[in-house]
Enzyme design. Structure first.
Site, PDB file in Angstrom:
ATOM      1  N   SER A 130       0.838  -1.206   0.000  1.00 57.62           N
ATOM      2  CA  SER A 130       0.000   0.000   0.000  1.00 57.62           C
ATOM      3  C   SER A 130       0.868   1.249   0.000  1.00 57.62           C
ATOM      4  O   SER A 130       2.007   1.244   0.468  1.00 57.62           O
ATOM      5  CB  SER A 130      -0.897  -0.004   1.230  1.00 57.62           C
ATOM      6  N   GLN A 180      20.695 -23.695 -23.273  1.00 55.04           N
ATOM      7  CA  GLN A 180      21.909 -23.690 -22.446  1.00 55.04           C
ATOM      8  C   GLN A 180      22.783 -22.488 -22.792  1.00 55.04           C
ATOM      9  O   GLN A 180      23.369 -21.860 -21.919  1.00 55.04           O
ATOM     10  CB  GLN A 180      22.702 -24.981 -22.681  1.00 55.04           C
ATOM     11  N   GLU A 227      28.542 -25.411 -20.086  1.00 53.83           N
ATOM     12  CA  GLU A 227      29.344 -24.407 -19.380  1.00 53.83           C
ATOM     13  C   GLU A 227      29.996 -23.328 -20.255  1.00 53.83           C
ATOM     14  O   GLU A 227      30.093 -22.177 -19.842  1.00 53.83           O
ATOM     15  CB  GLU A 227      30.456 -25.111 -18.587  1.00 53.83           C
TER      16      GLU A 227
HETATM   17  C1  LIG Z   1      10.529  -7.693  -2.533  1.00 52.89           C
HETATM   18  C2  LIG Z   1      10.278  -6.267  -2.156  1.00 52.89           C
HETATM   19  C3  LIG Z   1      10.758  -5.254  -2.987  1.00 52.89           C
HETATM   20  C4  LIG Z   1      10.529  -3.915  -2.668  1.00 52.89           C
HETATM   21  N1  LIG Z   1      11.037  -2.939  -3.471  1.00 52.89           N
HETATM   22  C5  LIG Z   1      10.840  -1.630  -3.166  1.00 52.89           C
HETATM   23  C6  LIG Z   1      11.357  -0.571  -3.956  1.00 52.89           C
HETATM   24  O1  LIG Z   1      12.011  -0.827  -4.973  1.00 52.89           O
HETATM   25  N2  LIG Z   1      11.140   0.694  -3.591  1.00 52.89           N
HETATM   26  C7  LIG Z   1      10.418   1.012  -2.474  1.00 52.89           C
HETATM   27  O2  LIG Z   1      10.217   2.182  -2.198  1.00 52.89           O
HETATM   28  N3  LIG Z   1       9.918   0.042  -1.702  1.00 52.89           N
HETATM   29  C8  LIG Z   1      10.113  -1.251  -2.003  1.00 52.89           C
HETATM   30  N4  LIG Z   1       9.609  -2.238  -1.212  1.00 52.89           N
HETATM   31  C9  LIG Z   1       8.890  -1.831   0.003  1.00 52.89           C
HETATM   32  C10 LIG Z   1       7.386  -1.827  -0.203  1.00 52.89           C
HETATM   33  O3  LIG Z   1       7.023  -0.850  -1.109  1.00 52.89           O
HETATM   34  C11 LIG Z   1       6.759  -1.538   1.143  1.00 52.89           C
HETATM   35  O4  LIG Z   1       7.067  -2.621   1.977  1.00 52.89           O
HETATM   36  C12 LIG Z   1       5.262  -1.405   1.047  1.00 52.89           C
HETATM   37  O5  LIG Z   1       4.863  -0.304   0.313  1.00 52.89           O
HETATM   38  C13 LIG Z   1       4.657  -1.332   2.426  1.00 52.89           C
HETATM   39  O6  LIG Z   1       3.261  -1.421   2.298  1.00 52.89           O
HETATM   40  P1  LIG Z   1       2.432  -2.616   2.942  1.00 52.89           P
HETATM   41  O7  LIG Z   1       1.008  -2.313   2.691  1.00 52.89           O
HETATM   42  O8  LIG Z   1       2.897  -3.925   2.437  1.00 52.89           O
HETATM   43  O9  LIG Z   1       2.864  -2.452   4.451  1.00 52.89           O
HETATM   44  P2  LIG Z   1       2.639  -3.423   5.661  1.00 52.89           P
HETATM   45  O10 LIG Z   1       3.770  -4.397   5.757  1.00 52.89           O
HETATM   46  O11 LIG Z   1       1.294  -4.013   5.619  1.00 52.89           O
HETATM   47  O12 LIG Z   1       2.758  -2.366   6.834  1.00 52.89           O
HETATM   48  C14 LIG Z   1       3.960  -1.645   6.984  1.00 52.89           C
HETATM   49  C15 LIG Z   1       3.923  -0.651   8.124  1.00 52.89           C
HETATM   50  O13 LIG Z   1       3.148   0.476   7.778  1.00 52.89           O
HETATM   51  C16 LIG Z   1       2.191   0.764   8.790  1.00 52.89           C
HETATM   52  N5  LIG Z   1       0.978   1.245   8.114  1.00 52.89           N
HETATM   53  C17 LIG Z   1       0.437   0.708   6.996  1.00 52.89           C
HETATM   54  N6  LIG Z   1      -0.636   1.442   6.637  1.00 52.89           N
HETATM   55  C18 LIG Z   1      -0.763   2.432   7.560  1.00 52.89           C
HETATM   56  C19 LIG Z   1      -1.699   3.472   7.725  1.00 52.89           C
HETATM   57  N7  LIG Z   1      -2.689   3.670   6.879  1.00 52.89           N
HETATM   58  N8  LIG Z   1      -1.530   4.288   8.777  1.00 52.89           N
HETATM   59  C20 LIG Z   1      -0.520   4.127   9.649  1.00 52.89           C
HETATM   60  N9  LIG Z   1       0.373   3.131   9.544  1.00 52.89           N
HETATM   61  C21 LIG Z   1       0.252   2.289   8.495  1.00 52.89           C
HETATM   62  C22 LIG Z   1       1.981  -0.540   9.507  1.00 52.89           C
HETATM   63  O14 LIG Z   1       1.590  -0.312  10.854  1.00 52.89           O
HETATM   64  C23 LIG Z   1       3.336  -1.187   9.420  1.00 52.89           C
HETATM   65  O15 LIG Z   1       4.141  -0.763  10.475  1.00 52.89           O
HETATM   66  C24 LIG Z   1       9.805  -3.579  -1.493  1.00 52.89           C
HETATM   67  C25 LIG Z   1       9.312  -4.600  -0.671  1.00 52.89           C
HETATM   68  C26 LIG Z   1       9.545  -5.935  -0.990  1.00 52.89           C
HETATM   69  C27 LIG Z   1       9.020  -7.012  -0.096  1.00 52.89           C
END
Ligand SMILES: Cc1cc2nc3c(=O)[nH]c(=O)nc-3n(C[C@H](O)[C@H](O)[C@H](O)COP(=O)(O)OP(=O)(O)OC[C@H]3O[C@@H](n4cnc5c(N)ncnc54)[C@H](O)[C@@H]3O)c2cc1C
Ligand code: FES
Ligand code: FES
Length: 1295
Positions: free
Chosen positions: A328, A1159, A1226
């Site tokens: 998100s 390969q 290879e």
């Molecule tokens: C494989 C991988 C590659 C990635 N590559 C990039 C990249 O290239 N560039 C980059 O910028 N990021 C990158 N990310 C990071 C990714 O964008 C963030 O982890 C993601 O946007 C977090 O959102 P989420 O909904 O998954 O968070 P969650 O894991 O669900 O929550 C993360 C944190 O945010 C808090 N939170 C969430 N929503 C709210 C809200 N509305 N109000 C208050 N607190 C809130 C939660 O309490 C928690 O602490 C990568 C992540 C992964 C796993």
């Protein structure tokens, strides 16, 4: 998580585990949700390893099994990846299939760009991606591939060009026929379950609570409820995409007793537009935000969309598609990563957050007061971000978002930025300016002093050059900064600002080209006069491709659990060098579910495994010599319990002084494995006296992680009687595992049977290391009397199992002014790690290949395997050759630079030209080497492109093009003569079906497919009669490793031998009834008591190398090739793009061109990774820091050359191998270095412009960091280098 639920509970094992952290895409599934508001169904791809099951209430999940199977109907997506030869080991295939399937559900006629984007989060280590793209491009409406099989340079039929000629036997030179592919019919797709629609429409939304062992998961439905929950549990995280919290729990052990999941709170997903901008609900996924902004950019006048376009620029790079579909925007902001891509743009763009809590609502500016530290914001624990406000831009306002990352896509940025400038109307005077960076501090950093120095002044060279000085002072980084690359980061802050300047000045900064991939151009030798039924030489599809694409193919961890099965987790050393003073397992044994802890003392037989005469301890007993060394193993009912047990095993260490990490330290302490090797031809010392010029140089080459997609996996099942064990494992050398296990348990080998069905990639990493882990797992099964499964997690695998040897190469070269090299003296120091493993063999092979294609009359080489306190390195595709030849080619490059000539000219001058002796006195004819070289130059149009690159370089200051042509002469077979043998067992059953067993393991290289082709030719029957079920030590004993590119040569001859015997035996019945069918002959033969089972044997070449005499015949023959690559380098960031690659290889008469081209392409891309991208990093105390795809970047789909042509040399015979073929697994890996040398060529052009001529150092891999610093631009020159010794670096410089 959904992944374990699917695999362990539902037994849907088509969805694979590759990394567990969202970085590889092996676990991709499609999630579908009904949206009551719009009454539509949303489909998106997601990583099952990060998807909490609790969050899937009301959603439908489609896995690879759901879309098609061999038992029902294979889906067109599954069929096309298989038919296009896009599945080798097949471990990534289900994930690829699901990413593509999801794309087609949303966009039935995608563009190439859609496909590239959809597959950006899926890694493949085998294929090099090209065949996957070729298969999927058939879904494109405007498929720019030529259906008439014209292509690339040959021209496409769409352009009115004629398709290329048909080949000798009337078949077009295409690897798969597009004519009879299953059509895609969207009406036949699975429908969304109506009960879920009904549920969404009718059932009242209620808050939910899932109470687990350690976590309570609460899912509210209203904002009020959410606010109350947050007030009651302020420390509970809000989990939306789980892409931050999930990896935190999994990899860092974070504990969250309560988790709040607000995915059903509508307000968090609302989008509201105003004249000033747009409010985007904080819960919206990054994909939704991207789509929304794309719409706004289309709709609004350009001047209003500067910030939206900047954000879009970044959004395309955040993770892969699967991550963007769930992560998100609010989560990204609040996670406050130091290198978040969004926060610098949002902060520079003056975006605001709407925040709610019990205390009410407020708006806060997203700026440095909000982003306060590493992972920290100024939000109070009970506050919730409701939405993000992103304003429209104003006239005279411009915004840029620039980043530099280790890989163009799906990689966290090294430095990322958001820069906004507002000019006073009608002038170049800066009214407002905001510059924010990520990656240069604990959180997003605002360069406010620099902005203040520019505001009020005209935007010009003068202002900016003063601003650079302020910026340099303002953003300073400690030399020990986490993540390292300090000088590079600092220079990037300058060069990204400069790039923004170019954007502003010209408004036409050229974006990194994603380009359209041209289809593969290839030709392959066809077999004149060969019967159409004879399958040899034809591009037969990989025999398991379809079942790999449907997810039915069974890998080791897919084997169903047996009753009472236990799981094993290894406990490894945390010290680089220490005495073990005690191992306390008391607490571990008390963890519920833990059954036993295995230490060295529990091994009933030999505590060592032995390979080529070298003993290695299985579990450390008294002393550890690297971080990651196996010390003991915990077995428990579940993997989680075993992990918990392992975490509380206490090992008491007494550190030993001065561990050795680098080869320099090893040299100082003479810490070597013996023997060292030397070889010399001519009289090097004397020759140096007689040459015109002498030059001394060196190059360092980093290691390479195998990164096979399937991690080390095995299941050991005691049969319960006669001390028998059945061992199912993913390995390249089942006989070695069998022998080691037998010795470890003190039982004869005939009680241990090892079975390898298929291997999800190996590349040399599953010979010795797998056997050691199998021994430990067998001890656990032996003691417990129960089946034991050991499947390493990605991080454990990378930590424990070693990698390719990093090498330091030093050389002295003597040459004449006309370019002829007269003498060379080369020294190689391989960082072998803490045990010998195969290191001495590796450094021997280094010496055997140091001549590559060149006839240097006086040539000396010396190589040593350095013993260090790092994890023990092991075999890796090429086995020392890629290291050896890089040093040689770098030396040639230096000679060219000294003489001011193109390296290709120097290569040609020094190449073997006629029948010659190598430096170990082995006679060979280089005719086909020279043919490859000439054809490569001709087909790549080298001469005119070299000229065009020169012209391009003259016109472009910050972008440079470079070219390189690299030859290869690669020795095939084992120089240890006894390994060149193979056996087979062929049964014909009474119904005519044939079962073939042989000693080779199927690792994706297509050996089983080729063996089917061999048996088919020899028995004169279609391949459909022939089955290969597994490699088993019970069926074929005493096998040799599937390695050295020799598997087909050896096993092919053994299978041929057995089939010839059987066919001969059938001769009487064939003569009796010449018009009979195969089945009728077989039935008859049985009735006539003719044995229908035969063994085959191949006693291969008697090869040897006599190191005393420095001569031998260590190879059966050479495989030759040449490769031309062209790159374009962005000198400001060090980023590069491979514009075109042409490979010509001599592989004799290919048994299966599609397998061989697979390969060639796969190993080329793996080589490209080795030489330009893949970087293993160790902390100063010897801890491997790069333990997953987030930190360690292997090539992804964005890295394949924009134009990639592969040609097989025609009319080449090879009397030394089956059907005149040649080994190819290879050799081509080294040709990836053509990209390295093309980068070096481009860098040389940049340096020449800065007045710097002559040789320079560029170590491998040529990462953007090294490339940028080597370009020596005005910006890198401004960075004062940190004084060595004045700080503790973040990472060691290995080797
Ligand atoms: C494989 C991988 C590659 C990635 N590559 C990039 C990249 O290239 N560039 C980059 O910028 N990021 C990158 N990310 C990071 C990714 O964008 C963030 O982890 C993601 O946007 C977090 O959102 P989420 O909904 O998954 O968070 P969650 O894991 O669900 O929550 C993360 C944190 O945010 C808090 N939170 C969430 N929503 C709210 C809200 N509305 N109000 C208050 N607190 C809130 C939660 O309490 C928690 O602490 C990568 C992540 C992964 C796993
Ligand atoms: S296993 Fe899920 S992305 Fe790698
Ligand atoms: S086929 Fe893609 S990882 Fe092996």
């Amino acid at each position: 998580m959904l992944l374990s639920y699917l695999r362990d509970r539902l037994r849907l094992t088509g969805t694979k585990y590759g990394c567990g952290g969202g970085g590889c895409g092996a676990c991709t599934v499609m999630v579908s949700r009904y949206q009551p508001g719009t009454k539509t169904i949303l489909h998106y791809s997601a990583n099952a390893c990060l998807l909490p099951v609790c969050q899937l209430q009301g959603a439908a999940v489609t896995t690879v099994e759901g879309i098609g199977s061999t038992k029902t109907r294979v889906h067109p997506v599954q069929e096309r990846i298989a038919r296009a030869h896009g599945s080798q080991c097949g471990f990534c295939t289900p994930g690829m299939v699901m990413s593509m399937y999801t794309l087609l559900r949303n966009t039935p006629q995608p563009t190439m760009e859609d496909i590239r984007e959809a597959l950006g989060g899926n890694l493949c280590r085998c294929t090099g991606y090209r065949p996957i793209v070729d298969g999927f491009r058939t879904f494109c409406q405007e498929s720019n591939c030529c259906q008439g099989n014209g292509n690339g340079t040959a021209g496409c039929c769409l352009d009115g060009e004629s398709p290329p000629e048909k080949s000798g036997n009337g078949l077009p030179p295409q690897l798969f026929d597009q004519g009879d592919l299953l059509p895609l019919d969207p009406t036949q797709e699975l429908i969304f379950p109506p009960e879920l629609i009904l549920m969404a429409q009718t059932e009242p939304q209620m808050s939910q609570r899932f109470i687990g062992e350690n976590i309570v998961w609460i899912s509210p439905v209203s904002l009020d409820e959410l606010i109350q929950l947050k007030a009651d549990h302020p420390q509970a995280p809000l989990v939306i995409g789980n892409t931050n919290i999930g990896p935190d729990i999994k990899f860092k052990g974070a504990l969250h007793p309560i988790i709040i999941s607000p995915t059903r709170v509508q307000e968090l997903f609302a989008v509201t537009r105003t004249a000033q901008g747009v409010y985007i609900g904080a819960g919206c996924s990054l994909s939704v935000v991207k789509a929304l902004l794309e719409g706004l950019v289309q709709e609004l006048p350009e001047e209003k969309t500067e910030i939206y376009r900047a954000l879009l620029q970044q959004l395309g790079n955040v993770g892969g598609q699967q991550i963007r579909n769930v992560a998100s925007i609010g989560g990204n902001i609040v996670s406050a990563y130091p290198n978040s891509d969004l926060n610098p743009v949002l902060a520079a763009g003056s975006c605001k957050l709407s925040v709610v809590s019990k205390g009410g609502r407020k708006e806060i500016l997203l700026n440095k007061d909000f982003l306060v530290g590493f992972g920290k914001t100024s939000l109070k624990p009970d506050e919730i971000v409701l939405s993000v406000f992103i304003p429209v831009s104003r006239k005279w306002e411009f915004m840029g978002a620039l980043r530099q990352a280790p890989r163009k896509e799906n990689a966290l940025a090294t430095v990322t930025s958001g820069i906004r400038v507002m000019f006073t109307e009608g002038s170049s005077v800066v009214k407002e300016l905001s510059i924010c960076y990520g990656g240069v501090g604990p959180c997003t950093v605002s360069a406010s002093r620099t902005c203040a120095a520019i505001i009020g002044r005209p935007w010009n060279e003068q202002t900016l050059s003063e601003a650079y000085t302020v910026l340099l002072d303002e953003i300073s980084l400690s030399p020990s900064h986490p993540g390292g690359k300090v000088d590079f980061r600092r220079s990037l802050t300058l060069s990204l600002l400069f790039k923004f300047n170019l954007q502003i000045l010209h408004k036409l900064w050229e974006m990194v080209r994603t380009g359209s991939l041209l289809p593969l151009q290839n030709n392959f030798p066809v077999v004149n006069g060969q019967s159409v039924d004879d399958q040899v030489g034809r591009p037969v599809m990989h025999h398991s491709a379809i079942s790999q694409a449907t997810g039915e193919a069974v890998y080791c961890d897919d084997i169903p659990k047996t009753d009472g099965e236990l799981h094993l987790v290894l406990v490894t050393s945390t010290r680089p060098h220490a005495k073990i003073r005690g191992i306390d397992v008391t607490e571990a044994l008390q963890v519920p579910g833990v059954v036993d802890v295995i230490t060295s003392k529990d091994i009933p037989g030999k505590k060592f495994r032995t390979f080529t005469g070298v003993d290695e301890e299985l579990l450390a007993e008294n002393e550890v010599s690297c971080v990651g060394q196996m010390v003991c193993a915990v077995i428990a009912d579940t993997r989680e319990q075993a992990k918990r047990g392992a975490a509380v095993v206490k090992i008491h260490y007494e550190d030993l002084p001065e561990p050795v990490f680098t080869v320099e330290e090893a040299m100082e302490k003479k810490s070597y494995f013996q023997p060292q090797r030397t070889i010399e031809r001519g009289n090097v010392t004397q020759a140096f006296e007689e040459v015109d010029q002498v030059y001394e140089g060196e190059i360092r080459l980093g290691g390479q992680e195998h990164f096979y997609m399937e991690t080390q996996s095995m299941v050991v099942v005691p049969s319960g009687e006669d001390r028998e064990l059945r061992v199912y494992l993913s390995c390249q050398h089942p006989t070695y595992a069998q022998e080691s296990i037998a010795e470890t348990l003190g039982i004869p080998s005939n009680r241990v049977s090892c079975h390898v069905k298929r291997v999800g990639g190996a590349f040399g990493g599953k010979v010795t290391k797998t056997s050691a882990i199998a021994c430990i797992t067998s001890v656990a099964a032996w003691r417990s009397g129960r089946a034991v499964r050991c499947v390493l997690e990605r991080g454990e695998d990378m930590l424990i199992t070693g990698a390719r040897h990093p090498v330091l190469g030093r050389y002295k070269v003597g040459f004449m002014n006309d370019g002829k090299i007269i003498a060379a003296d080369l020294h190689y120091y391989a960082n072998s790690g803490n045990t010998a493993d195969e290191s001495v063999l590796v450094v021997e092979k280094v010496l055997l290949h140091l001549d590559n294609a060149y006839n240097v009359p006086n040539l000396r080489g010396h190589s040593v395997a350095c013993k260090t306190n790092l994890p023990s390195n092991t075999a890796f595709r090429g086995f020392g050759v890629p290291q050896s030849m890089l040093v040689t080619e770098n030396m040639i490059n230096d000679v060219a630079m000294k003489l001011g000539r193109n390296a290709e000219e120097i290569r040609e001058i020094n190449m073997y030209k006629e029948v010659s002796l190598t430096h170990y006195k082995f006679q060979f004819d280089p005719k086909n080497l020279l043919r490859c070289w000439d054809e490569c130059k001709e087909k790549s149009d080298y001469d005119s492109r070299r000229q065009a690159a020169g012209e391009f370089n003259q016109k472009n200051r910050w972008k440079k093009r470079g070219l390189a042509v690299i030859p290869i002469k690669y020795g095939i077979a084992f120089s240890e003569g006894f390994l060149n043998q193979a056996a087979s067992l062929v049964h014909i059953y009474k119904d005519g079906s044939v079962l073939v067993s042989h000693g080779g393991t199927e690792m994706g290289q297509g050996i089983h497919t080729k063996m089917q082709q061999v048996a088919s030719r020899e028995l004169h029957i279609p391949t459909s009669f022939i089955h290969i079920t597994e490699t088993s030590t019970s069926a074929v004993p005493n096998t040799c490793p599937s390695a050295a590119s020799f598997g087909t040569d050896a096993n092919g001859m053994a299978v041929k031998n057995a089939c010839e015997t059987l066919y001969r035996r059938l001769e009487p019945v064939r003569k009796q009834n010449p018009t009979g069918t195969w089945e009728s002959w077989v039935k008859k033969a049985f009735l006539q008591k003719i044995s229908l089972s035969a063994t085959g044997y191949y006693r291969g070449h008697d090869l040897y190398m006599d190191w005393e005499k420095q001569e031998g015949q260590p190879y059966a023959y050479f495989t030759y090739g040449a490769c031309c690559s062209e790159v374009e380098v962005d000198c400001l960031s060090g980023d590069y793009r491979t514009v075109r690659t042409d490979i010509v290889t001599d592989i004799g008469r290919s048994i299966n061109p599609s397998v061989d081209i697979g390969q060639i392409e796969g190993s080329f891309i793996q080589g490209l990774g080795l030489y330009t991208m893949e970087e293993l990093q160790f902390s100063p105390s010897g801890v491997l820091l790069t333990r997953g795809p987030s930190q360690y970047k292997i090539p992804a789909i964005c890295d394949i050359p924009l134009q990639f042509n592969v040609y097989l040399l025609s009319d080449s015979d090879n009397p030394h191998a089956i059907y005149s073929s040649k080994g190819i697994g290879e050799p081509v890996l080294f040709l990836g270095s053509s990209v390295f040398f093309a980068i070096k060529d481009a860098v040389a052009a940049a340096r020449a412009e800065a007045g710097m001529d002559g040789p320079f150092t560029l170590d491998s891999p040529a990462t953007p960091e090294r490339t940028c610093l080597a370009c020596n631009t005005d910006f890198t020159q401004k960075i004062p280098p940190s004084r060595p010794g004045s700080f503790k670096p973040w990472a060691l410089n290995i080797p």
